[in-house]
Design a protein around this motif. Sequence first.
Motif, PDB file in Angstrom:
ATOM      1  N   MET A 188       0.835  -1.200   0.000  1.00 48.52           N
ATOM      2  CA  MET A 188       0.000   0.000   0.000  1.00 48.52           C
ATOM      3  C   MET A 188       0.870   1.250   0.000  1.00 48.52           C
ATOM      4  SD  MET A 188      -3.043  -0.897   2.672  1.00 48.52           S
ATOM      5  CE  MET A 188      -3.577   0.785   2.833  1.00 48.52           C
ATOM      6  N   GLN A 189       1.867   1.218   0.880  1.00 48.31           N
ATOM      7  CA  GLN A 189       2.714   2.403   1.012  1.00 48.31           C
ATOM      8  C   GLN A 189       3.462   2.674  -0.296  1.00 48.31           C
ATOM      9  OE1 GLN A 189       6.303   2.060   3.142  1.00 48.31           O
ATOM     10  NE2 GLN A 189       6.285   4.149   3.932  1.00 48.31           N
ATOM     11  N   GLN A 190       4.014   1.606  -0.852  1.00 50.13           N
ATOM     12  CA  GLN A 190       4.818   1.743  -2.073  1.00 50.13           C
ATOM     13  C   GLN A 190       3.967   2.283  -3.226  1.00 50.13           C
ATOM     14  OE1 GLN A 190       5.986  -2.064  -3.601  1.00 50.13           O
ATOM     15  NE2 GLN A 190       6.191  -1.145  -5.642  1.00 50.13           N
ATOM     16  N   LEU A 191       2.789   1.687  -3.424  1.00 44.54           N
ATOM     17  CA  LEU A 191       1.919   2.100  -4.530  1.00 44.54           C
ATOM     18  C   LEU A 191       1.414   3.516  -4.316  1.00 44.54           C
ATOM     19  CD1 LEU A 191      -0.084  -1.199  -5.012  1.00 44.54           C
ATOM     20  CD2 LEU A 191       1.636  -0.256  -6.554  1.00 44.54           C
ATOM     21  N   ALA A 192       1.096   3.834  -3.054  1.00 42.93           N
ATOM     22  CA  ALA A 192       0.606   5.175  -2.766  1.00 42.93           C
ATOM     23  C   ALA A 192       1.673   6.208  -3.108  1.00 42.93           C
ATOM     24  CB  ALA A 192       0.205   5.277  -1.301  1.00 42.93           C
ATOM     25  N   LYS A 193       2.915   5.889  -2.765  1.00 47.34           N
ATOM     26  CA  LYS A 193       4.001   6.827  -3.079  1.00 47.34           C
ATOM     27  C   LYS A 193       4.146   6.997  -4.583  1.00 47.34           C
ATOM     28  CE  LYS A 193       5.622   7.887   1.072  1.00 47.34           C
ATOM     29  NZ  LYS A 193       4.764   8.910   1.662  1.00 47.34           N
ATOM     30  N   GLU A 194       4.069   5.863  -5.303  1.00 47.83           N
ATOM     31  CA  GLU A 194       4.203   5.926  -6.766  1.00 47.83           C
ATOM     32  C   GLU A 194       3.108   6.776  -7.380  1.00 47.83           C
ATOM     33  OE1 GLU A 194       4.237   1.941  -8.245  1.00 47.83           O
ATOM     34  OE2 GLU A 194       6.135   1.450  -7.228  1.00 47.83           O
ATOM     35  N   GLN A 195       1.874   6.624  -6.876  1.00 41.48           N
ATOM     36  CA  GLN A 195       0.737   7.325  -7.477  1.00 41.48           C
ATOM     37  C   GLN A 195       0.513   8.686  -6.838  1.00 41.48           C
ATOM     38  OE1 GLN A 195      -2.807   4.957  -7.490  1.00 41.48           O
ATOM     39  NE2 GLN A 195      -1.890   3.263  -8.617  1.00 41.48           N
ATOM     40  N   GLY A 196       1.251   9.015  -5.801  1.00 41.09           N
ATOM     41  CA  GLY A 196       1.058  10.294  -5.110  1.00 41.09           C
ATOM     42  C   GLY A 196      -0.269  10.357  -4.410  1.00 41.09           C
ATOM     43  N   CYS A 197      -0.630   9.251  -3.788  1.00 43.96           N
ATOM     44  CA  CYS A 197      -1.959   9.131  -3.212  1.00 43.96           C
ATOM     45  C   CYS A 197      -1.851   9.150  -1.698  1.00 43.96           C
ATOM     46  CB  CYS A 197      -2.549   7.831  -3.744  1.00 43.96           C
ATOM     47  SG  CYS A 197      -3.667   6.978  -2.691  1.00 43.96           S
ATOM     48  N   ALA A 198      -2.745   9.879  -1.057  1.00 37.37           N
ATOM     49  CA  ALA A 198      -2.736   9.939   0.401  1.00 37.37           C
ATOM     50  C   ALA A 198      -3.479   8.749   0.975  1.00 37.37           C
ATOM     51  CB  ALA A 198      -3.392  11.231   0.871  1.00 37.37           C
ATOM     52  N   ILE A 199      -3.004   8.283   2.144  1.00 35.94           N
ATOM     53  CA  ILE A 199      -3.665   7.153   2.788  1.00 35.94           C
ATOM     54  C   ILE A 199      -4.019   7.536   4.213  1.00 35.94           C
ATOM     55  CG2 ILE A 199      -3.408   4.781   3.624  1.00 35.94           C
ATOM     56  CD1 ILE A 199      -1.539   4.222   1.362  1.00 35.94           C
ATOM     57  N   LEU A 200      -5.271   7.303   4.571  1.00 34.62           N
ATOM     58  CA  LEU A 200      -5.661   7.422   5.971  1.00 34.62           C
ATOM     59  C   LEU A 200      -6.046   6.025   6.421  1.00 34.62           C
ATOM     60  CD1 LEU A 200      -6.310   8.986   8.529  1.00 34.62           C
ATOM     61  CD2 LEU A 200      -8.584   9.452   7.606  1.00 34.62           C
ATOM     62  N   MET A 201      -5.245   5.476   7.358  1.00 31.96           N
ATOM     63  CA  MET A 201      -5.448   4.092   7.751  1.00 31.96           C
ATOM     64  C   MET A 201      -5.740   3.997   9.233  1.00 31.96           C
ATOM     65  SD  MET A 201      -2.992   0.754   7.128  1.00 31.96           S
ATOM     66  CE  MET A 201      -1.735   1.819   6.566  1.00 31.96           C
ATOM     67  N   VAL A 202      -6.809   3.304   9.580  1.00 36.66           N
ATOM     68  CA  VAL A 202      -7.109   3.014  10.975  1.00 36.66           C
ATOM     69  C   VAL A 202      -6.498   1.661  11.286  1.00 36.66           C
ATOM     70  CG1 VAL A 202      -8.947   2.388  12.584  1.00 36.66           C
ATOM     71  CG2 VAL A 202      -9.228   4.345  11.059  1.00 36.66           C
ATOM     72  N   THR A 203      -5.760   1.579  12.348  1.00 39.23           N
ATOM     73  CA  THR A 203      -5.201   0.266  12.699  1.00 39.23           C
ATOM     74  C   THR A 203      -4.915   0.167  14.188  1.00 39.23           C
ATOM     75  OG1 THR A 203      -3.514  -1.357  12.174  1.00 39.23           O
ATOM     76  CG2 THR A 203      -2.803   0.914  12.259  1.00 39.23           C
ATOM     77  N   HIS A 204      -4.928  -1.061  14.684  1.00 40.60           N
ATOM     78  CA  HIS A 204      -4.479  -1.343  16.037  1.00 40.60           C
ATOM     79  C   HIS A 204      -3.143  -2.063  16.012  1.00 40.60           C
ATOM     80  CE1 HIS A 204      -8.885  -1.073  17.096  1.00 40.60           C
ATOM     81  NE2 HIS A 204      -8.294  -0.187  17.895  1.00 40.60           N
ATOM     82  N   ASP A 205      -2.666  -2.308  14.803  1.00 42.68           N
ATOM     83  CA  ASP A 205      -1.507  -3.162  14.612  1.00 42.68           C
ATOM     84  C   ASP A 205      -0.228  -2.350  14.800  1.00 42.68           C
ATOM     85  OD1 ASP A 205       0.307  -5.012  13.819  1.00 42.68           O
ATOM     86  OD2 ASP A 205      -0.779  -5.606  11.995  1.00 42.68           O
ATOM     87  N   ASN A 206       0.422  -2.531  15.960  1.00 41.02           N
ATOM     88  CA  ASN A 206       1.607  -1.721  16.291  1.00 41.02           C
ATOM     89  C   ASN A 206       2.773  -1.979  15.349  1.00 41.02           C
ATOM     90  OD1 ASN A 206       0.389  -0.508  18.478  1.00 41.02           O
ATOM     91  ND2 ASN A 206       0.834  -2.278  19.786  1.00 41.02           N
ATOM     92  N   ARG A 207       2.794  -3.177  14.726  1.00 39.45           N
ATOM     93  CA  ARG A 207       3.944  -3.559  13.922  1.00 39.45           C
ATOM     94  C   ARG A 207       4.040  -2.769  12.619  1.00 39.45           C
ATOM     95  NH1 ARG A 207       1.834  -9.576  14.147  1.00 39.45           N
ATOM     96  NH2 ARG A 207       0.107  -8.292  13.435  1.00 39.45           N
ATOM     97  N   ILE A 208       2.960  -2.086  12.258  1.00 40.69           N
ATOM     98  CA  ILE A 208       2.983  -1.404  10.962  1.00 40.69           C
ATOM     99  C   ILE A 208       3.007   0.104  11.093  1.00 40.69           C
ATOM    100  CG2 ILE A 208       1.826  -3.314   9.787  1.00 40.69           C
ATOM    101  CD1 ILE A 208      -0.753  -1.665   9.915  1.00 40.69           C
ATOM    102  N   LEU A 209       3.141   0.596  12.329  1.00 45.84           N
ATOM    103  CA  LEU A 209       3.078   2.052  12.529  1.00 45.84           C
ATOM    104  C   LEU A 209       4.193   2.778  11.788  1.00 45.84           C
ATOM    105  CD1 LEU A 209       2.167   2.257  16.328  1.00 45.84           C
ATOM    106  CD2 LEU A 209       0.657   2.414  14.333  1.00 45.84           C
TER     107      LEU A 209
END
Lengths: 229, 390
Positions: A188-209
């Motif tokens: 997600m992060q890689q593709l978002a950077k390539e496309q210049g797209c913003a991401i708002l992600m809700v998560t409880h998963d500490n490993r991906i912060l």
Amino acid sequence: MNEKTIVHIKNLNHYFGGKSLRSQVLSDINLEIKAGEVIIMTGPSGSGKSTLLTLIGGLRSVQEGSLKVLGWELYGASDEKLVQVRRHIGFIFQSHNLLEFLTARQNVQMALELHNEPDRIAKVKAEEMLHAVKLGNRINYYPSDLSGGQKQRVAIARALVSQPKLVLADEPTAALDSKSGRDVVDLMQQLAKEQGCAILMVTHDNRILDVADRTIYMEDGRLFKEVVL
Amino acid sequence: MLLKIPLAWLQLARQKIRFIVALAGIAFVVILMFMQLGFQDALYESATQVHQKLKGDLFIISSQYKSLTSQQSFPRSRLYQVLGFEGVESVSPLYVQFSKFKNPQNGEKNPIYVLGIDPAFPAFDIPEVTQNLDVLKFPNRVLFDQASRPEFGPVVENFHHNEPVSVEIFPYNGTVGYQVNVGGLFTLGPSFGVDGNLIVNYATILRIFQDRTPEKIDIGLVTLQPGTDVKRMQAALTEILPNDVKVFTRRDYINFEKDYWSVRTPIGFVFSLMVFMGFVVGVVVVYQILYSNISNHLMEYATLKAMGFKNKYLLDVVFQQALLLAVLGYIPGLIISYGLYDVASNATQLPVIMSPNKLLAVLISATLMCFTSGFFSIGKLRSADPADIF
């Protein structure tokens, strides 16, 4: 609000229930999301994170305050307008929500049905997108023949294929093991950077912060703190 | 919006077993409707074939007349009153009477409908009757309807073998029979009220039924001069004749008979009810399919809504599925019905025939049926709220 601002929220309040049972779920929210930014929102369940996502996504009507998405004011917007806004946002859910009677390629292509792409081009784009999420060898598989991580990657391809400027993701890794969860988020992060797209992600998963440019924390309907990593 | 991905079809086709079961259900309802309509039409068609084959432009019957099988006589003089009218070319009486026909093989007596005509006037527009008119001039010679039910015995076979076919006819409540010979055959066919027909010289009727007199006739056939306005003549005759008779055009006469069967007898109601019941069963079958398709995919549909698909897109999917089910269920239903029509008409000797009207009527009701189910099931679709899936 400058050109780079994708989402601009000012003094947003939201309530559930009518009259006597009315309770405030969002209080005085102020938030700005810039193009290409990856923001992670955390907080206990019931704090209003999902409500905020649905408001930004045009899935609920704004009750109080100002909420601008991609330049459109959603306060007082008609249902018709909200549908239009949604078409420019990518959604990724906790479960993949793929149509099980469509192949991976057809599921991705559904997102392009809304953008009047010629069939041939839509097909190519869908397949390219599946290659990008490393499912080039699963293009004609049905969801039932894919693993959980693969299905979520198809869902990501579906959310990103129409090159939205904003992706809203609600615990996209919750149903995945840590390895696939990590893969999905990296992708997600890689593709978002390539496309210049913003991401708002809700998560409880500490490993991906660590993928976030910014982390925001919500509790009791208030955006408590903003952490710049 | 162009449909590049045929969602409706793909969803149905993905669950093959369920899809086939659904089509079988719809085909069954289609067959049910075809059979009901087939028999209903056969009822009306067979009940009115005498009316359709009678010669003449106007028909005079007693005002007490209810149907062909509950005959009611009126004075013959009414017919002669008509003859005096300008524009009337000829008149001819018809005497009809149920009697019992003794099966020459096993001696069983079955009711048969006897039509007594004036041999000077071929009352029926049936070539075999016209050709055999001379036969009726002999006393005790009759014409037998070769499409009659088989209960009357091997009359037709014997006749074709050039054996003299001598049969006995009994008054309905009498025990003394009257011997006649079958002198020819014709084709009319049985109906729901009549098992078989005999055409005789009316003098024969008077001889078999001692209580009948030539002054009391049952149907008056009026032939008009060419170019006469039938409607106007009908009005004029109705005006001049006493109230004990009615004057009908052929169309009126046929409709009168049809109304008797559809309104006065339970059978017409039964057929209409059965068609309706079939429809209801079909609605339920299709509703099950459409509803479970929607409720099993509520999350996915909500996701589509979140992505920006409008409610209308999903409604279209449901109605496309309804239409697909209707058409794809109709085709096997139609093919099987063709076969069953053959079986039914052979078994009953009734005119159970496929017609363009029926093809269209059943196609339309099958489509309506599926759309009705569609309307019932879309309520569920509205409950797919994209705000709930976050």
